[in-house]
Design an enzyme around this catalytic site. Structure first.
Site, mmCIF file in Angstrom:
data_model
loop_
_atom_site.group_PDB
_atom_site.id
_atom_site.type_symbol
_atom_site.label_atom_id
_atom_site.label_comp_id
_atom_site.label_asym_id
_atom_site.label_seq_id
_atom_site.Cartn_x
_atom_site.Cartn_y
_atom_site.Cartn_z
ATOM 1 N N GLU A 98 0.816 -1.222 0.000
ATOM 2 C CA GLU A 98 0.000 0.000 0.000
ATOM 3 C C GLU A 98 0.847 1.268 0.000
ATOM 4 O O GLU A 98 0.541 2.235 -0.698
ATOM 5 C CB GLU A 98 -0.951 -0.001 1.204
ATOM 6 C CG GLU A 98 -2.125 -0.967 1.104
ATOM 7 C CD GLU A 98 -1.765 -2.426 1.335
ATOM 8 O OE1 GLU A 98 -0.597 -2.700 1.686
ATOM 9 O OE2 GLU A 98 -2.631 -3.307 1.163
ATOM 10 N N HIS A 117 -11.209 -6.032 9.079
ATOM 11 C CA HIS A 117 -11.937 -5.893 7.816
ATOM 12 C C HIS A 117 -13.241 -5.147 8.029
ATOM 13 O O HIS A 117 -14.188 -5.312 7.264
ATOM 14 C CB HIS A 117 -12.261 -7.273 7.203
ATOM 15 C CG HIS A 117 -11.065 -7.976 6.647
ATOM 16 N ND1 HIS A 117 -10.174 -8.634 7.434
ATOM 17 C CD2 HIS A 117 -10.612 -8.106 5.375
ATOM 18 C CE1 HIS A 117 -9.210 -9.166 6.672
ATOM 19 N NE2 HIS A 117 -9.461 -8.855 5.426
#
Ligand SMILES: Cc1ncc(C[n+]2csc(CCOP(=O)(O)OP(=O)(O)O)c2C)c(N)n1
Length: 658
Positions: free
Chosen positions: A397, A464
């Protein structure tokens, strides 16, 4: 030191000498100014000049270089007027950051230089993005980026090299191995024989070069640059050199053994080259004196200019206006033709239409190409736009956010899909330090949208399910959108992509496939900073966004006797306080519903602002209802206890009865 001139002519040989002498002499003068307290800090590159000069001389002026704090020679070789550098170091308006950042922390498009941020590593990924833009737009350019030996230990180094290798980007990764990272010797920094050995692991060509030998540096980099322009690929270069002074002047060199200083002192890149040129008959003592006098007078003249410049004035409007690049919102009104679609379809449609609108828009993310992304937002995009513009990324990322910044610097637009908003933590540094601060620091836009599939109530556990918008609303320089409906999602995404500022675009996963709406099939835009008044009533004002809006709607449906204004913020930065104030003036009561845990969330700030600005209109305490101060649990019963849904109705009734 052995010099091989190959076919370099005398004028060029002499130019190299002048180019190395100039930063050395500037530094000598800066060290005096530092002692006089006229500049704040100094990071010395004395003894390392051959690397900056060799690399900068081998590249074309239109090719980007991303230097570090010891590469003054890059700046002088690109012929930046010295007074601008001096003003920069004195924090004056004539510098490249107008007093907003110090030392070498600046970039300039005019000279195709992109300076470091303090965190060292992120610029390696930025170089990837710059090089990617060159490749995609068919420019046969090379990008050179610098790092120290210490910087190679950062994850950013690994990510940037890996991306460049997988994507065959024409980047010269230049490591200046100068023996120490601050006080840490290389033996405590890495455990391979040579840093160049790391190239093997990335499937990348690599070389170790005598960084104190200008001709070796120049020849090798020239040869490689020519080759990379024809056959794009990254190369790792380890330049061996030594840091002859402290990390910065105040920290000294006590920890460096004298023998090392002596050994490397004898390898001084300028003194040795000078002797060589004299032996070659290119230089003589008289010529040296003349050159030094010329440089000396240039330095004095430009220093005078910088000293004559006044200190910068603080002007609130100027400073605040510098945070974002001006963006004039253009309203594109929706066509009348509509189609009932889900929020996920709206995001996908909005993204697709922006890809059609902008040839230079690139989407990057994990598994987004043929697989279509884990939420299938980019399904079919590869067929429509090709793999060049719809790019699967390695799992990195930080490197990808930095590469997105590089694309923007080199004239393109980027959308990054975080697979889950939770993973933005792995790209946090470049978001909050690079994207957010670039425009304020050196007027460079960050034309990047980061898509953030977020949110709980989906039984997905602590990693998540987070709705982490508060990490970003806190950081000046970022914009944050958080639509709750398909119509808003599509229009706001179009605007986010039009806007040259960095936007965090939150998409609630729980709403992706549960919320349907009639959405115009054609392209349209919606403005940032305009909340939506979804329901009107004069008993109470409810403010929320994202999934919270749907929870509030459910309650209002269940209790039709409650007459509330329901405000959907739609964007959190900019924040539409005016709509909230107008409503409070009518209802006198405010309740805020937020999915994120309470402390430090946007609700707290809205509450504070209302207290400060509309206190006299309030008929009761402001209530904030949010998730509990704990990580989001996995099991449904635990998650229900964590989320604020059930507490909301209780608080709402309490406040109504107040
Ligand atoms: C992420 C981060 N951690 C720590 C620092 C503090 N710091 C600044 S420079 C430096 C040493 C850098 O060493 P190296 O990369 O070898 O470059 P050199 O200074 O030797 O040229 C450190 C630890 C920082 N700026 N950023």
């Amino acid at each position: 030191m052995e010099y091989q001139r190959k076919d370099i002519d005398n004028t060029t040989l002499l130019d190299f000498y002048k180019r190395m002498l100039k930063p050395r002499m500037i530094e000598d003068r800066m060290l005096i100014l530092l002692r006089q307290g006229k500049i704040s800090k100094w990071f010395s590159g004395i003894g390392q000049e051959a690397i900056s000069i060799g690399v900068a001389s081998a590249l074309k002026p239109e090719e980007y270089i991303l230097p570090m704090h010891r590469n003054l020679g890059v700046f002088t070789t690109r012929e930046i007027p010295l007074h601008r550098l001096f003003s920069q170091w004195q924090g004056k308006a004539g510098g490249f950051t107008k007093g907003r950042d110090r030392s070498f922390h600046f970039g300039t498009q005019e000279y195709k230089i992109v300076g470091m941020i303090s965190h060292l590593g992120p610029q390696l990924g930025v170089a990837d993005g710059i090089a990617l833009a060159d490749v995609l737009q068919n420019r046969p350019h090379v990008t050179a980026v610098f790092t120290g030996d210490g910087g190679t230990s950062e994850g950013d180094f690994h990510e940037a090299l890996n991306i460049a290798s997988v994507w065959k980007l024409p980047v010269l990764f230049c490591i200046e191995n100068n023996g120490y990272g601050l006080s840490t010797p290389t033996s405590e920094q890495y455990n391979c024989k040579k840093l160049a050995d790391k190239g093997v692991g990335y499937g990348m060509e690599s070389y170790t070069i005598n960084g104190n030998n200008i001709l070796e540096v120049y020849s090798k980099v020239t040869e490689l640059a020519q080759s990379l322009r024809k056959e794009p690929r990254p190369v790792l270069l380890e330049f061996l050199t030594f840091r002859m002074r402290g990390h910065e002047e105040a920290s000294g060199t006590k920890y460096v053994p004298d023998t090392l200083m002596e050994e490397w002192g004898a390898k001084d890149p300028i003194a040795n080259y000078e002797s060589y040129l004299i032996a070659e008959g290119v230089l003589d003592v008289m010529k040296i004196d003349i050159l030094k006098a010329e440089i000396e007078s240039e330095i004095s003249e430009h220093l005078q200019l910088a000293f004559e410049e006044p200190q910068v004035d603080f002007n609130t409007t100027n400073e605040l206006n510098a945070v974002y690049k001006d963006f004039i919102y253009t309203e594109v009104t929706p066509d009348t033709k509509v189609e009932k679609i889900r929020l996920v379809d709206a995001v996908s449609q909005g993204l697709r239409q922006s890809m059609e609108k902008y040839d230079d828009l690139v989407i990057m993310g994990q598994d987004i190409a043929d697989y279509g992304g884990v939420f299938k937002v980019t399904e079919g995009f590869v067929d429509a736009f090709g793999k060049e513009r719809v790019r699967n990324t390695p799992i990195c990322e930080s490197g990808i956010v930095a590469a997105a910044m590089g694309l923007s610097i080199n004239g393109m637009k980027a959308v990054v899909e975080m697979q889950f908003a939770d993973f933005a933590s792995s790209g946090f540094n470049p978001i909050v330090n690079y994207l957010a601060k670039s425009h304020y620091r050196w007027s460079e836009k960050a034309d990047v949208v980061i898509r953030m599939p977020c949110g709980g109530d989906v039984g997905a556990g602590p990693f998540h399910s987070q709705t982490n918008e508060a990490w970003f609303t806190k950081t000046p320089g970022l914009k944050v959108a958080y639509p709750a409906f398909p119509y808003d999602a599509k229009g706001l995404l179009a605007t986010a992509i039009n806007d040259p500022n960095p936007v965090l675009f939150f998409e609630h996963k729980g709403l992706y496939r549960s919320i349907y709406q009639d959405v115009p099939t054609e392209y349209y835009t919606l403005p940032f900073g305009k909340a939506a008044l979804l329901k009107e009533g004069d008993q109470i004002t409810i403010v929320s966004y994202g999934a919270g809006i749907h929870w509030a709607l459910e309650i209002l449906e269940k209790y039709p006797e409650i007459e509330a204004d329901l405000i959907d913020l739609r964007t959190l930065m900019p924040l539409d306080m005016e709509s909230i104030y107008t409503s409070i003036e009518k209802t006198g009561k405010l309740i805020l519903l937020q999915e994120d845990s309470l402390f430090g969330g946007i609700s707290s700030d809205i509450s504070a602002l209302v207290m400060e600005n509309r206190f006299e209109y309030l008929d009761g305490p402001i209530k904030r209802v949010a998730s509990l101060e704990m990580p989001i649990p996995f099991s449904k019963t635990l998650e229900n206890g964590y989320l604020p849904k059930e507490r909301f109705v209780v608080a709402l009734k309490e406040l109504l009865a107040y």
